[in-house]
Write a protein that holds these residues in place. Structure first.
Motif, PDB file in Angstrom:
ATOM      1  N   UNK A 122      33.679  22.365  29.561  1.00 56.37           N
ATOM      2  CA  UNK A 122      33.738  20.978  30.024  1.00 56.37           C
ATOM      3  C   UNK A 122      33.444  20.861  31.506  1.00 56.37           C
ATOM      4  N   UNK A 123      33.340  22.006  32.167  1.00 55.65           N
ATOM      5  CA  UNK A 123      33.095  21.899  33.594  1.00 55.65           C
ATOM      6  C   UNK A 123      31.948  22.797  34.026  1.00 55.65           C
ATOM      7  N   UNK A 126      30.939  26.339  40.106  1.00 56.57           N
ATOM      8  CA  UNK A 126      30.111  26.654  41.265  1.00 56.57           C
ATOM      9  C   UNK A 126      30.576  27.991  41.806  1.00 56.57           C
ATOM     10  N   UNK A 242      34.890  30.228  43.665  1.00 55.74           N
ATOM     11  CA  UNK A 242      34.363  29.280  42.696  1.00 55.74           C
ATOM     12  C   UNK A 242      35.112  27.973  42.697  1.00 55.74           C
ATOM     13  N   UNK A 243      34.423  26.953  42.202  1.00 56.85           N
ATOM     14  CA  UNK A 243      35.071  25.650  42.030  1.00 56.85           C
ATOM     15  C   UNK A 243      34.642  25.099  40.687  1.00 56.85           C
ATOM     16  N   UNK A 244      35.573  24.463  39.998  1.00 56.30           N
ATOM     17  CA  UNK A 244      35.271  23.829  38.720  1.00 56.30           C
ATOM     18  C   UNK A 244      34.986  22.357  38.981  1.00 56.30           C
ATOM     19  N   UNK A 245      33.813  21.920  38.593  1.00 56.90           N
ATOM     20  CA  UNK A 245      33.421  20.549  38.910  1.00 56.90           C
ATOM     21  C   UNK A 245      33.084  19.802  37.624  1.00 56.90           C
ATOM     22  N   UNK A 246      33.368  18.501  37.598  1.00 55.87           N
ATOM     23  CA  UNK A 246      33.241  17.787  36.328  1.00 55.87           C
ATOM     24  C   UNK A 246      31.798  17.515  35.910  1.00 55.87           C
ATOM     25  N   UNK A 250      29.077  15.857  41.170  1.00 54.15           N
ATOM     26  CA  UNK A 250      30.074  16.553  41.997  1.00 54.15           C
ATOM     27  C   UNK A 250      29.496  17.870  42.510  1.00 54.15           C
ATOM     28  N   UNK A 253      27.284  17.145  45.412  1.00 55.51           N
ATOM     29  CA  UNK A 253      28.075  16.744  46.578  1.00 55.51           C
ATOM     30  C   UNK A 253      28.700  17.965  47.261  1.00 55.51           C
ATOM     31  N   UNK A 259      29.675  22.968  53.750  1.00 55.10           N
ATOM     32  CA  UNK A 259      30.710  23.391  52.791  1.00 55.10           C
ATOM     33  C   UNK A 259      30.492  24.842  52.379  1.00 55.10           C
TER      34      UNK A 259
END
Lengths: 274, 871
Positions: A122-123, A126, A242-246, A250, A253, A259
């Motif tokens: 679902x995500x 990154x 890492x980042x979980x983005x929807x 996002x 961005x 960043x």
């Protein structure tokens, strides 16, 4: 601006994926001379890409997986500009080679940014490996094969070793490391957002080809005790952040120079705590 | 609304935990006892089958009497066996197998488990192939004993070794452990405190096998070296605390890795503790459902009781099985039962099916058998409420309360029924009177009343309600917040703040010495955050995280926002990327949070919450840091605590906050993401279209009355009110306030604007904004200026309400700042004569600080403050 022709070479046995990635490239390369070459019966990725090189007519060759999505309308002018100073470009890679995986080099030798969107996830994840310079990290020795961009000269002179790498692993490291050893300038691009719809498979097949890679190139590996280097037997986690983005909005961005550079610093702090 | 407990529902099945006598030296034994303890903490009923227990745990021993009570009540137990039990000695029907090791690895006996047994595991690596076992990682290590508090990491020396089963299995010791101090069970037993002291001083722990001792050592900061051997360590262990803190083999590289990562183990352990409670809730849900299913499969007859159709019927009703409930209850009545509950439950069933007359007949029969039981009437009222018949619900609940006025548990349901019947006023009156009585149902009534007041947007009344709960720290904080927001007198706000501080907060702890690692030349700045969405809206946190000079600062996020559990919350994810360290504390109490933060030496600690909901002021004040600062409109503790705000706000607030040093940010010290929407030009005629687009839930009664005075004095004007996420109840409430001051309904219109884009579009339809009293600079004001609409606001020198005037000054709209309520009305009435602003959007662009400017100013202010302090 001079617009060198771009040949996109895609090995795919999945018609749906091929259609989708082709559509992505068609959109990215609108108003830019290009051709898309589909190889649908490759014995191995090295064999397929070798045939692709022979069939291609462009000055720039893009060796692309069929499960990626590039989210930058300036893709073509950017890679044309970067290839004025580089010969081979990837999206993630390492500036040290110590074993049969690029991510084994550890921080601070890992570079690049890749997003992953695995089937049914679902995500979007990154993954930031490092962007010490912007927009391209120079001095790279090996790159990941999700998308490799090369000048025709570098591709033809380096070639893909379909004899040793007769499967679907390590052809990318072999190609990029061979290019590096031949004196071609290899770099990792940081400012082109890309989504990969699969993660690497580090299974027994991978190990098999990693051993072949070590046998072929081991003498050229970097020697010494590198602080971030990982033991591939016990360290499954690549030193990235890492980042979980929807969604991709996002993602875009977050895919910003300031960043990613600050993230790189935080990885450095995390992996080299005094 | 909070879900009410099933007052008349059947209790969950009890748990019998098949735990051996408690002993500290076995992780497995501890796991079983702690599981029982945790189940009880969670509100379940759990027992151990041994008399040897740890007195500090809630682990009651199972007795024959308790079993008999359960039998009589028809409560068939769920028995939890550790994996070493190969069969089912309690002959239970509901069996859970809890894997704490590979099944059969310790006693090599053949397992005689059934397919219906549920299996849970402490670790994925011990689950045999082909078995699906959810995780249940009961925390084993008491961090009040095993920790790194006060440990001098540079003074570690010597090594320890753990050998337990290795020698017995024929293993040979390696030379590197010859001089190590042995801590395993072959030597005289040490207390946990003694062991912790050894771990806290040793340089390394060698081990020939996996053991809980390894985790205890790592939590004390002692790295562990696993010595590979074919007997007990043929491959690296998949430790449940991750890959940090241990070496696989005694190589220089591996040991260096273990030493450099052992500090992370504490964080990993805290993460597992947080996960555990979710796992345990799943465990309870699944095991109870499994037991209920098994019970139904066996004809609703528990194994060890002969017959209890009433219990079965109640359980069937609670499971929503109306047919089965009816069948069982009618069977009882046909066989001549005179149980009042049988009639009562039949009435509930009828309520469920909207059979009003039958429901009434049955409840009357129940009451004829048990005339004193008013709660049956109340329960029927609740049944009608659930069935969507609030009018019927109301009548039974009222009857119950008339019959027994102290049946306070029924008040929230009656209030809800009244609300659903459109009589919120009476509902509020009912609860307002009852909530002041000291009863055990007070919390439920407070929750219901708060909800009612919130739904209608009556935040002035909500503030007073909260402030009356003097013992309730969260309610007090909310009350003070609302008080400030509704324009109450500053004296009242300050008095409540003082009272709050005296009652609930410790004195601030300030660390005077820097204690920096000499190799580390940057400052650690920690941000305590309870609301990432708010931080994202005003763009201040990310500005600092990204743009504070990396060579001078490392950043630590102290995450107190439960929303961070949602892994795709973009604001949180971005903050995670650009911060250097992250500690989640929202599930930890202050002691555990302090422990989790112990490894970080914080130089500058910034609180962003003030008295906002979920604030952690007590923690903020008690954590050691060289400089502490509050970045909130409602700072609770000044004095030693610096106040961070925009220079514009600080200028206005200076004379009232002389006791506090300041850290000034450029302009108003915050910014907004504002969309690129076209501005529509309106002609400001005599019939002005006013708008108050601050969401109604943030506007107090005093503001509505002020606006009513304006509309009443200027009957041609109209006012648009933003209900935000509130609905028609709030609309009715607000309309009543205006009607009481002779404002016609047609002068009001209501909208629901939530996003920044919504607000901008709404401003296009308005001429002039009306800023509520007590509100600082918010989204509504920023968007009004962005859409070139002036906004009237009341001046204020107080930090919690000065932001709006500061923002207007910064864009050159001093003429729109009112000095008093009378002046406010006057300005509104003369608005059409005022010079119209030319391009507020450009002025706003100039006034709002860039992220780079925010970070540069913050860095500058901080550097100066620290220099002053150190001098």
């Amino acid at each position: 601006m001079n617009k060198p022709k771009i040949s996109v070479i895609i090995c795919s046995i999945d018609a749906g994926k091929f259609a989708r990635v082709s559509e992505c490239y068609e959109r990215l390369l609108t108003n830019w001379p290009h051709e898309i070459i589909g190889i649908h019966d490759a014995k191995s990725l090295a064999e397929g890409y070798s045939r692709g090189i022979l069939r291609s007519t462009g000055k720039i060759l893009v060796f692309s997986h069929d499960d990626i999505l590039i989210l930058d309308a300036d893709f073509a002018p950017k890679i044309a500009r970067y290839l004025e100073n580089f010969d081979v470009l990837g999206f993630a890679g390492a500036s040290r080679v110590t074993r049969g995986s690029w991510c084994g080099a550890g921080h601070p030798y890992l570079h690049g940014v890749v997003a992953h969107a695995l089937p049914k996830d679902r995500q979007i994840t990154l993954n930031v490996f490092g962007t010490p310079t912007w927009p391209v990290v120079p001095g790279i020795k090996v790159i990941d094969g999700l998308c490799m961009i090369s000048t025709r000269e570098a591709a033809e002179q380096t070639g893909f070793d379909a004899t040793t790498f007769d499967g679907f692993h390590l052809y990318d490291l072999d190609f990029s490391f061979s290019a590096h050893k031949a004196g071609f300038r290899v770099g990792v691009v940081c400012d082109i957002p890309i989504i990969h719809e699969s993660a690497g498979q580090f299974d027994a097949r991978h190990k098999h080809y990693a051993d072949r890679f070590v046998a072929k190139h081991g003498a050229s590996f970097d020697q010494g005790n590198f602080p971030g280097a990982m033991d591939e037997n016990t360290s499954p986690n690549v030193p990235a952040k890492g980042a979980f983005l929807p969604d991709h909005h996002a993602l875009l961005a977050a895919w910003k120079r300031e960043i990613l550079e600050r993230t790189t610093l935080s990885i450095q702090r995390r992996t080299s705590k005094p | 609304m909070q879900a009410a407990k099933e007052f008349f529902g059947k209790l969950n099945a009890p748990y019998y935990v098949y735990a051996p006598p408690y002993r500290e030296t076995s992780g497995g034994v501890r796991a079983m006892h702690y599981l029982c303890h945790a189940l009880n903490l969670l509100g379940e009923e759990a027992y151990v089958i041994t008399d040897t227990v740890l007195p500090s745990l809630r682990t009651p021993s199972l007795t024959a009497h308790i079993r008999e009570v359960h039998e009589r009540a028809g409560r068939e137990p769920i028995v939890v066996y550790p994996e070493i039990i190969e069969d089912n000695p309690l002959n239970a029907r509901n069996v859970v197998r809890y894997l704490l090791n590979v099944p059969g690895s310790l006693n090599r006996r053949k397992l005689r488990w059934l397919n219906t047994d549920l299996i849970y595991t402490h670790g994925k690596d011990i689950v045999p192939p082909g078995i699906d076992a959810p995780l249940l990682q009961t925390p084993l290590i008491n961090m009040f004993i095993y920790n790194q508090i006060g440990v001098d990491e540079h003074a570690r020396s010597g090594s320890l070794v753990f050998i337990h089963r290795y020698l017995a299995k024929g293993g040979q010791l390696q030379s590197e452990t010859e001089n190590s101090k042995e801590i395993s069970y072959r030597v005289p037993t040490r207390t946990p405190q003694e062991l912790a002291q050894l771990y806290q001083h040793a340089e390394v722990l060698y081990t020939y096998e996996q053991s809980t001792a390894c985790y205890e050592a790592m939590l004390c900061g002692c790295p562990v070296v696993y010595l590979p051997n074919p007997l007990l360590l043929p491959q690296p262990p998949i430790g449940y605390l991750g890959r940090d803190g241990w070496a696989w083999g005694n190589t220089e590289e591996q040991v260096a890795f273990a030493k450099s990562t052992v500090h992370k183990v504490v964080e990993n352990y805290h993460a597992t503790q947080i996960d555990f409670w979710d796992q345990l809730r799943s465990f309870v849900g699944e095991t109870q459902a499994h037991a209920a299913h098994a019970n139904r499969r066996h004809g609703g007859k528990p194994l060890f009781i002969s017959d209890s159709p009433l219990s079965d019927a109640i359980e069937a009703y609670n499971c929503g099985d109306i047919d089965e409930t009816t069948r069982l209850l009618t069977g009882m009545l046909e066989s001549g039962s005179d149980a009042p509950l049988a009639y009562a439950y039949l009435s509930f069933v009828c309520a469920h099916q909207h059979l009003v007359e039958d429901a009434d007949n049955f409840i009357r029969q129940a009451l004829s058998l048990a005339p004193e039981r008013a709660e049956l009437l109340a329960a029927l009222g609740e049944a009608f409420l659930k069935a969507g018949m609030p009018d019927k619900s109301q009548s039974y609940l009222k009857e119950a309360i008339q019959f027994q006025p102290d049946l306070f548990a029924a008040y929230p349901a009656l209030a809800e029924a009244m609300r659903q019947c459109g009589d919120s006023e009476s509902a509020i009156q009912l609860l307002s009177a009852a909530v002041q009585l000291p009863t055990t149902a007070q919390d439920g009534m407070f929750a219901s009343l708060s909800e009612l007041l919130t739904v209608r947007g009556d935040i002035s009344a909500l503030a007073e309600l909260c402030l009356r709960r003097r013992h309730d720290i969260a309610a007090q904080a909310l009350g003070i917040n609302l008080l400030a927001r509704t324009g109450s007198s500053p004296d009242r706000v300050l008095t409540e703040l003082d009272r709050y501080r005296e009652r609930f907060l410790p004195s601030p702890t300030v660390r005077r010495l820097t204690g920096k690692n000499p190799q580390q030349n940057y400052l650690t700045i920690a941000f305590l955050i309870s609301d990432f969405r708010r931080e994202s809206q005003n763009r201040r946190l990310e500005s600092l995280l990204v743009h504070l000079p990396g060579e001078r600062y490392q950043t630590l996020i102290i995450d107190n926002d439960p929303a961070s559990d949602n892994v795709t919350e973009t604001d949180i994810q971005r903050a995670f990327l650009v911060s250097d360290h992250w500690v989640s504390i929202h599930a930890l109490d202050d002691a555990a949070a302090t422990q989790a933060l112990a490894e970080h030496t914080i130089d500058v600690l910034v609180d962003t919450d003030g008295l906002a909901i979920r604030n952690r002021q007590a923690l903020f004040l008690s954590l050691p840091a060289e400089l502490k600062a509050c970045w909130s409109d409602l700072p609770i503790a000044l004095g030693e605590i610096r106040l961070i705000a925009g220079a514009a706000d600080l200028d206005a607030a200076n004379e009232h906050l002389t006791g506090s040093a300041k850290l000034a940010l450029p302009g108003i010290g915050r910014s907004w993401h504002l969309p690129d929407l076209d501005i529509r030009t309106n002609c400001m005629m005599d019939e002005l279209q006013f708008a108050c687009l601050t969401p109604a839930v943030r506007v107090g009664r005093e503001s509505w009355e002020l606006f009513a005075d304006i509309l009443q004095a200027h009957p041609g004007s109209r006012l648009t009110i933003n209900l935000g996420e509130l609905d028609v109840e709030a609309e009715n409430f607000i309309q009543r306030i205006f009607a009481a001051r002779d404002v016609r309904a047609r002068q009001l219109s209501f909208i629901h604007a939530i996003s920044t884009e919504d607000l901008c579009r709404a401003w296009n339809d308005a001429d002039v904004g009306l800023g509520p009293i007590g509100i600082g600079s918010d989204n509504a004001l920023a968007t009004s200026l962005w859409m070139n609409r002036p906004c009237i606001t009341l001046d204020s020198p107080w930090p919690w309400s000065s932001g709006a005037a500061s923002l207007l000054r910064s864009v050159g709209l001093e003429n729109w700042i009112a000095t008093s309520r009378e002046n406010y009305v006057e300005k509104a009435l003369n608005a059409h004569h005022q010079a119209r602003p030319v391009s507020l959007r450009d002025s706003l662009r100039t006034a709002l600080p860039t992220p780079q400017a925010m970070a540069a100013a913050f860095d500058d202010a901080l550097t100066r403050a620290l220099r002053e302090m150190r001098q």
